[in-house]
Motif scaffolding. Structure first.
Motif, PDB file in Angstrom:
ATOM      1  N   LEU A 169       0.831  -1.193   0.000  1.00 47.47           N
ATOM      2  CA  LEU A 169       0.000   0.000   0.000  1.00 47.47           C
ATOM      3  C   LEU A 169       0.872   1.252   0.000  1.00 47.47           C
ATOM      4  CD1 LEU A 169      -2.721   1.384   0.175  1.00 47.47           C
ATOM      5  CD2 LEU A 169      -2.656   1.087   2.662  1.00 47.47           C
ATOM      6  N   GLN A 170       1.986   1.195   0.805  1.00 46.24           N
ATOM      7  CA  GLN A 170       2.873   2.346   0.840  1.00 46.24           C
ATOM      8  C   GLN A 170       3.506   2.579  -0.528  1.00 46.24           C
ATOM      9  OE1 GLN A 170       5.667   1.806   4.009  1.00 46.24           O
ATOM     10  NE2 GLN A 170       4.138   2.147   5.624  1.00 46.24           N
ATOM     11  N   ASN A 214      -1.871  13.794  -1.864  1.00 48.62           N
ATOM     12  CA  ASN A 214      -1.182  12.530  -1.588  1.00 48.62           C
ATOM     13  C   ASN A 214       0.306  12.729  -1.330  1.00 48.62           C
ATOM     14  OD1 ASN A 214      -3.555  11.031  -1.884  1.00 48.62           O
ATOM     15  ND2 ASN A 214      -3.281  10.931  -4.110  1.00 48.62           N
ATOM     16  N   GLU A 215       0.873  13.753  -1.928  1.00 51.25           N
ATOM     17  CA  GLU A 215       2.284  14.053  -1.683  1.00 51.25           C
ATOM     18  C   GLU A 215       2.444  14.866  -0.407  1.00 51.25           C
ATOM     19  OE1 GLU A 215       5.665  16.593  -1.419  1.00 51.25           O
ATOM     20  OE2 GLU A 215       3.833  17.383  -2.322  1.00 51.25           O
ATOM     21  N   TYR A 216       1.606  15.876  -0.218  1.00 51.14           N
ATOM     22  CA  TYR A 216       1.712  16.741   0.959  1.00 51.14           C
ATOM     23  C   TYR A 216       1.461  15.957   2.253  1.00 51.14           C
ATOM     24  CZ  TYR A 216       2.271  21.282  -1.302  1.00 51.14           C
ATOM     25  OH  TYR A 216       2.775  22.353  -1.991  1.00 51.14           O
ATOM     26  N   SER A 217       0.528  15.030   2.200  1.00 49.16           N
ATOM     27  CA  SER A 217       0.140  14.299   3.418  1.00 49.16           C
ATOM     28  C   SER A 217       0.698  12.886   3.467  1.00 49.16           C
ATOM     29  CB  SER A 217      -1.394  14.240   3.515  1.00 49.16           C
ATOM     30  OG  SER A 217      -1.953  15.534   3.505  1.00 49.16           O
ATOM     31  N   ALA A 218       1.648  12.561   2.612  1.00 48.67           N
ATOM     32  CA  ALA A 218       2.144  11.186   2.490  1.00 48.67           C
ATOM     33  C   ALA A 218       2.695  10.642   3.809  1.00 48.67           C
ATOM     34  CB  ALA A 218       3.217  11.125   1.400  1.00 48.67           C
ATOM     35  N   ALA A 265       2.001   6.893   8.367  1.00 53.67           N
ATOM     36  CA  ALA A 265       2.066   6.634   9.811  1.00 53.67           C
ATOM     37  C   ALA A 265       0.720   6.139  10.329  1.00 53.67           C
ATOM     38  CB  ALA A 265       2.481   7.907  10.533  1.00 53.67           C
ATOM     39  N   THR A 266      -0.356   6.720   9.824  1.00 56.04           N
ATOM     40  CA  THR A 266      -1.693   6.308  10.266  1.00 56.04           C
ATOM     41  C   THR A 266      -1.970   4.869   9.867  1.00 56.04           C
ATOM     42  OG1 THR A 266      -2.497   8.583  10.065  1.00 56.04           O
ATOM     43  CG2 THR A 266      -4.155   6.840  10.118  1.00 56.04           C
TER      44      THR A 266
END
Length: 641
Positions: free
Chosen positions: A2-3, A208-212, A217-218
Motif C-alpha cells: 500500500l505504501q 497525496n504528496e503533501y500528506s504522504a 504513519a496512520t
C-alpha cells in the motif's frame, strides 16, 4: 504494498505538476509541519497558467487541513496577511479540534455536510459503511457527487464562494484533512480561474504528496484489514474529483451553469473571484496595438493590480467580460483621453485661423493716411483628421465673431486691433470638448517705401483666455467621464512680404514664422471609475509660413466695385509636431497623442469683396489639406472713416 502504491501515486502527481508548471512564477508558500496539507490554491511550486494568457495570483486563497498549528507555524500563518478563515467542518469535527485563531482574521463556520452525514466527517462515515476498499472508494465518489447533487451542500458552497468574493485580502478555507470539501472548493475556484482540467486534477492529487508521511504513519498503526479499507479514505483518487465533475456535466451541462443555477452565484461574483485569482499577462488584441490604443490597453491591463480589480466595480465586470469575449470593445481607444490632446492641438492652431480671418483688413492699403476702418468678420472653420493605426479620427468645428479696427498712420505704417470670441467643438475617440475662447489681437504693417508697393514686414500678436468642458463616453459599461478646465492662449506671427501691382492685379507673396503657446490648467474628471486626473498642458508650436495673395482688378456692378481674390498658403511645423496629453488614474500614467500630426499643411481659398464707397462687404471660402482636411468660410463687413 500500500505504501508503494501511495508512493507511486505521489510520484505521478509530482510529474503532472511539473508538466504543467512551465512558464509559471515560482511560489514560496511555506510548508507547515503541523498542517501538512497547507498550500496555495494558485499552485504547489509554481503559479498555474490559465486560459487567455493568465497566471494565478499567489497569496489570494490558501487551503489546508484543520487549523491546529504549532507555535512556529502559527507565527508563519500570521505573517501571510490572512484576513478571513472559513471552516468547512461539522460542529462535531470542530469540537474535537477547534481552530487556532489567526491574528487579524475573522472566522466563519460554513458546514458543508450539515445533516448529510449526521454530523460525522466523511472518512468516519465511509469507514463505518464500507466493507472493503472498493466500497470505500465508491463512497468517496458518491460524496463528491453529493457536493453537486445535494441541495444543502450546494447552498453551503454558494455561501462560501460569495464570502470569498466579498473580502479583499488573503483568505483561508479548510476542512479536517483539507482534501474533500476543501479539494472540491479549490477545484471549482481553479475552474473559475480558467485552469485546464489536467492541471486542476494534478493539484487535487497533490494531497497525496503533501500528506504522504501522515498517511503512512496512520496506516502503519492500523491492523492490515482495517488499513486496506481506510487507505482510500486518507488520500485522494482522481476518480473522486472526476465523479463530482461528471455530476456537474450530467446535472447542469457545464461548470458555468453549476455556478449560476446550482450555487446561485451571479456573473458579477464569478468575475470578482476570477479577477482576485488571475492576472492576465496580455489583453485581447493587445500585442498588435500601437499608439494611443496600445497605451490604453496597457492602462487597462495595469488596472488589474489596483482596487478596481477583484471587487464589485464596473471596471472589473468590463474587463472580465472582455476576456470572455476576446474583445476590448474599443475601450482601449477611449480610456486614455485622446480628445484632450486633440483639443490642445485645435487651440494651438487658433492663431492661424484668427490671422486668416483678419487678413483682408490687415494691411491698411485701402485707406488714406489718417483714415481708419471698423470691421467685423465671422470665424467659421471645420477640420477633420482620419484615423490611423496610432490614433482615432478627430474633427473640429469652430464658429465665432471678431470686431476690429485698422488705421493707416502714414504712407509706410498701419496698425490694427481686434477682439473676438469663438466657440470650438472637438470630437475624437469617444469624447468631445467644448471651448469658449475670448481673445484680443494687435498687429502692424511697415513698408520700406509705401504700403501699396514694395517690401514690408507684418507683425501680429494675440492673447486669449478659454474655458474648457469635456465629456468622454468610455463604453463597455464604464460610464461617462466629464471635466472642466481653463487656460491661456498666446501667439505671434512675423511675416516678410512684397506687394507688387502687375497688369491690374496685385501679387503679395510672403514668408514668415508663427509661434503659439498653450497653457491649460490641470483638472480632475468625474462620473466614471476610469475618470482621469488630467495634467496641465503647456505646449508651444512653431512653424514656418509661406503665402501668396492675389487680388484681381475691380469689376464694376452698378455703384458697387467687386474685387475677387485668391489665396494659397503653406505652413511647416518646426521641431516636434506631435501634441500630447497626459493623465493619471490610481497612480498609473497614460499619454495620448492628437490625431492631427501633419507637419505640412496647405490651404487655398477664394474671396470676394464688394465695395460701395466707405462700405465694404465680403465673403471668403477656403480649404485645407495635408494629412488633415477641412474647409471654412467667413462673412465680412467694414466701414471706413
Amino acid at each position: 504494498m500500500l505504501q508503494r502504491s501511495l508512493y507511486s501515486l505521489s510520484i505521478l502527481s509530482l510529474s503532472i505538476v511539473a508538466a504543467h508548471a512551465v512558464g509559471g512564477e515560482a511560489l514560496n508558500t511555506p510548508r507547515l509541519s503541523s498542517m501538512d496539507n497547507f498550500r496555495d490554491v494558485a499552485g504547489t511550486t509554481t503559479a498555474r497558467s490559465t486560459a487567455h494568457d493568465g497566471t494565478l495570483r499567489a497569496g489570494v486563497f490558501y487551503r489546508s487541513n484543520a487549523l491546529t498549528p504549532s507555535a512556529a507555524d502559527l507565527a508563519t500563518l500570521d505573517s501571510l496577511g490572512i484576513k478571513a478563515v472559513y471552516d468547512l467542518r461539522t460542529p462535531g469535527e470542530i469540537s474535537t479540534a477547534p481552530d487556532a485563531p489567526l491574528t487579524g482574521a475573522t472566522y466563519q463556520n460554513i458546514d458543508i455536510l450539515g445533516a448529510a452525514t449526521s454530523g460525522a466527517n466523511i472518512t468516519t462515515a465511509a469507514i463505518l459503511n464500507a466493507p472493503d476498499s472498493a466500497a470505500a472508494m465508491k463512497l468517496m465518489q458518491e460524496t463528491n457527487r453529493a457536493f453537486v447533487g445535494d441541495a444543502g451542500m450546494r447552498a453551503q458552497f454558494g455561501t462560501l464562494f460569495n464570502e470569498l468574493a466579498s473580502v479583499d485580502a488573503a483568505q483561508l478555507l479548510h476542512c479536517t484533512a483539507g482534501k474533500d470539501r476543501t479539494g472540491w472548493a479549490a477545484a471549482v475556484l481553479q475552474s473559475i480561474a480558467g485552469v485546464d482540467s489536467a492541471t486542476i486534477m494534478s493539484d487535487y492529487l497533490a494531497t497525496n504528496e503533501y500528506s504522504a508521511e501522515r498517511i503512512a504513519a496512520t496506516l502503519k498503526a492500523m491492523p492490515p484489514s482495517m488499513a486496506s479499507i481506510y487507505a482510500p479514505l486518507l488520500g485522494v483518487d482522481a476518480s473522486y474529483l472526476q465523479a463530482g465533475l461528471d455530476q456537474v456535466s450530467a446535472q447542469y451541462g457545464s461548470m458555468d451553469n453549476y455556478l449560476k443555477q446550482g450555487l446561485g452565484l451571479s456573473q458579477e461574483t464569478i468575475y470578482v473571484l476570477r479577477a482576485k485569482m488571475v492576472e492576465y499577462n496580455s489583453l485581447p488584441g493587445q500585442a498588435g496595438m500601437v499608439g494611443n490604443s496600445a497605451a490604453g490597453a496597457k492602462l487597462l491591463q495595469q488596472l488589474q493590480n489596483t482596487r478596481l480589480s477583484g471587487t464589485y466595480t464596473a471596471y472589473n465586470y468590463y474587463l472580465q467580460a472582455a476576456i470572455d469575449n476576446q474583445n476590448l470593445e474599443g475601450v482601449e481607444s477611449t480610456v486614455g483621453g485622446q480628445v484632450h490632446a486633440d483639443a490642445a492641438n485645435y487651440l494651438l492652431r487658433q492663431n492661424a485661423l484668427i490671422d486668416q480671418s483678419a487678413a483682408p483688413y490687415a494691411s491698411g492699403t485701402d485707406l488714406k493716411m489718417g483714415q481708419y476702418r471698423l470691421w467685423s468678420t465671422t470665424l467659421t472653420d471645420y477640420l477633420g483628421t482620419d484615423g490611423s493605426s496610432h490614433t482615432q479620427s478627430s474633427n473640429e468645428h469652430n464658429q465665432g465673431l471678431m470686431l476690429g479696427a485698422t488705421q493707416r498712420f502714414s504712407e509706410q505704417l498701419s496698425g490694427r486691433a481686434s477682439v473676438g470670441y469663438s466657440q470650438g467643438k472637438v470630437g475624437g475617440a469617444g469624447g468631445s470638448v467644448d471651448t469658449d475662447l475670448t481673445f484680443f489681437n494687435l498687429g502692424a504693417r511697415y513698408a520700406l517705401e509705401r504700403l501699396e508697393q514694395g517690401l514690408f514686414v507684418d507683425a501680429n500678436a494675440s492673447a486669449g483666455y478659454f474655458d474648457y468642458d469635456s465629456k468622454r463616453e468610455l463604453g463597455g459599461g464604464l460610464g461617462t467621464a466629464q471635466g472642466d478646465s481653463h487656460g491661456k492662449l498666446v501667439g505671434a506671427t512675423l511675416l516678410f512680404g512684397y506687394r507688387a501691382p502687375v497688369s491690374g492685379m496685385i501679387f503679395e507673396p510672403g514668408l514668415g514664422v508663427r509661434i503659439s503657446h498653450l497653457d491649460q490648467a490641470s483638472f480632475k474628471e468625474k462620473g466614471s471609475e476610469l475618470a482621469l486626473d488630467v495634467d496641465s498642458n503647456k505646449q508651444t508650436r512653431r512653424s514656418a509660413l509661406a503665402k501668396l495673395d492675389v487680388s484681381f482688378a475691380p469689376i464694376s456692378l452698378g455703384n458697387w466695385q467687386l474685387v475677387p481674390g485668391v489665396r494659397v498658403g503653406y505652413e511647416h511645423t518646426l521641431g516636434d509636431r506631435d501634441v500630447q496629453s497626459s493623465g493619471q488614474l490610481l497612480g498609473l500614467n497614460i499619454e495620448q497623442r492628437a490625431a492631427f500630426d501633419s507637419r505640412d499643411q496647405f490651404t487655398g481659398g477664394v474671396n470676394l469683396m464688394a465695395n460701395l464707397g466707405a462700405l465694404s462687404l465680403g465673403a471668403d471660402m477656403n480649404a485645407s489639406a495635408g494629412g488633415s482636411h477641412g474647409f471654412g468660410g467667413n462673412l465680412k463687413a467694414s466701414y471706413a472713416f
